[in-house]
Structures are given as C-alpha cells and as structure tokens.
Design an enzyme around this catalytic site. Structure first.
Site, PDB file in Angstrom:
ATOM      1  N   LYS A  63      99.478  30.515  73.046  1.00  0.00           N
ATOM      2  CA  LYS A  63      99.345  31.753  73.812  1.00  0.00           C
ATOM      3  C   LYS A  63     100.512  32.700  73.552  1.00  0.00           C
ATOM      4  CE  LYS A  63      95.397  31.217  75.894  1.00  0.00           C
ATOM      5  NZ  LYS A  63      94.290  32.137  75.593  1.00  0.00           N
ATOM      6  N   ILE A 110      92.806  31.493  87.129  1.00  0.00           N
ATOM      7  CA  ILE A 110      91.560  32.220  87.385  1.00  0.00           C
ATOM      8  C   ILE A 110      90.460  31.217  87.741  1.00  0.00           C
ATOM      9  CG2 ILE A 110      89.845  33.814  86.439  1.00  0.00           C
ATOM     10  CD1 ILE A 110      92.647  35.020  86.712  1.00  0.00           C
ATOM     11  N   TYR A 141      99.429  24.479  74.122  1.00  0.00           N
ATOM     12  CA  TYR A 141      98.645  25.617  74.603  1.00  0.00           C
ATOM     13  C   TYR A 141      99.545  26.824  74.833  1.00  0.00           C
ATOM     14  CZ  TYR A 141      95.975  28.349  78.077  1.00  0.00           C
ATOM     15  OH  TYR A 141      95.346  29.347  78.782  1.00  0.00           O
TER      16      TYR A 141
END
Length: 259
Positions: free
Chosen positions: A155, A184, A151
């Site tokens: 990114k 978040i 991941y």
C-alpha cells in the site's frame, strides 16, 4: 450532480464493497462504468442493476492479458476511457514478518502493487487522449504502522508509485491521486463483526467507515472539482491517524465531563 456525464470509468474489484460503491457513485453522476472483478456472478448482478451505463468484464489484475482485455472492452463499448480506479488488492498474507516467505511477498506485491501498475500502463494511452485520471485505493496501512507488513508495504508502494506517475504525466494532463481508507465495513468483515465493533473505539469520529465514504472521496478526486490536484494522498479514516482516538480505549473514556 452529473459530473461524469459522457465519461467512462474502469473500476477494478468493482463487484462488491468499496468497488461497488464507487461504481454506483459514478453511474449516479452520469458516468458509464466498466466493472472488473473475479466474481462473475456479482459482476453480472451489478451491471444489470446499473443498466446500459455499465458492462462487466471478468479480470484478474495479476494477468496482463486480462487487464489489457478489460481496457480494450471499455474502449470498444464506450469509445473512450477517462478514469481508472485501482481498487483491487487485499491482505493475502497473514503470517508474522519473520515467517513470511519470498512467495508470500511476491503474491502480495503482484496483486496490490504490480496489479495497479498493470492497469495504469494499459490505460495510459487512452487517459492521455482524454486527459483523464487515476485514483488508487491505498490504505492508512501505507501511512502508519498498523501491522500486516507485506500488505502495508504494498500500500505504501502504491503511494510512491502515484507520486512518480503524477510527476511524469502531469505535463500531458493526466492526474494521479490516492485515497487511503481506514477500517471500512465491507463483506471481508462479515465473519468478524465483533472485532469491527471494537474498532470503533480507535476512531475519534466514533464509527467505522462505510464504502460510500470512500466512493465520495474517489468521485471528488476523479472529477473536474479536483482538476488542480495530482500526486495527493487523501486519508479517509475517521481521524484514526490523529492518534488521540486511542484514548477511547481507556476505561474512563476520553472525557471527564459529560457533553
């Protein structure tokens, strides 16, 4: 503010979380929005909430045909395309690096990195015409070592991709920027609220980010307020990249004196 009046934005993974906050922010500032996602029911609910300013298109960003169709729908309905927000992606590989298969790598990169590139390629002719821009939602994982190697690599790839697009297409008036969020509060954390609470200690500002924090940054970069900004990565992460937030994990806390 009505910074997006007369402009059209396409938001991938726009039906919930960060994407939905971005959709609402663009609409609140006068823009028309194309909501793309895999969740047709949530797309419909949000499009209904927004009203005539929005349409929803079921889109899988790993499918070039789907992406092309979403861009075509945007132009057919609203006559133009000014902004693409690459929000689709996610950590779909959770194994330790030494156990990750080639297929794991391909799945992660196809969704998060190649998917963003597909959207840019499909939209580029229209963005050149409108002198528009792209904002890609990356992550602090692309800037520092926070685990989830596949991941994080995807990114980081988004950031490198953005730099190259910005350099190549700046002369045509098209801008490319990145927002790199920290943790978040999205629906992905609904079953891990205890973990989310513990993460607060890592952040110097003392809280987890909200989708609206990211939407505000996206709206800035996509607007004329940022007309001389391209190839930039804007971390929106409560200070976690500064490092000193780690002292909050100490039993004695960060301060000896009370303030």
């Amino acid at each position: 503010m009505q910074r997006f009046e007369g402009r059209v934005a396409l938001v991938t993974a726009g039906a919930q979380g960060i994407g939905a906050a971005v959709v609402r922010r663009f609409a609140a500032e006068g823009g028309s929005v194309v909501i793309t996602d895999l969740q047709e029911d949530k797309i419909g609910e949000l499009a209904t909430e927004i009203g005539d300013q929005a349409i929803g298109v079921r889109t899988d960003v790993t499918s070039r045909a789907d992406v092309d169709a979403a861009v075509a729908a945007a132009v057919e309905r609203f006559g133009r395309l000014d902004v693409v927000v690459n929000n689709a992606g996610g950590c779909i590989v959770t194994s330790v690096p030494e156990d990750t298969t080639d297929e794991d790598w391909h799945r992660q990169l196809d969704l998060t990195l190649v998917g963003a590139s597909r959207c840019i390629q499909a939209a580029l002719p229209h963005l050149v015409e409108s002198r528009g821009n792209v904002v890609t939602i990356s992550s602090v994982n692309g800037l520092a070592a926070f685990g989830n190697v596949e991941y994080s690599a995807a990114k980081a790839g988004q950031i490198a991709m953005t730099l190259n697009y910005a350099s190549r297409y700046g002369k045509l008036g098209v801008r490319f920027n990145v927002v790199a969020p920290g943790t978040i509060r999205t629906p992905n954390w609904d079953n891990q609220l205890d973990t989310l609470e513990k993460f607060k200690a890592l952040y110097p500002l003392g809280r987890i980010g909200e989708p609206e924090d990211i939407a505000a940054a996206v709206a800035f970069l996509a607007s004329d307020d940022a007309s001389w900004i391209t190839g930039h990565t804007l971390p929106v992460e409560g200070g976690v990249l500064t490092g000193p937030g780690m002292v909050n994990l100490s039993p004695s806390g960060p301060f000896k004196k009370e303030y």
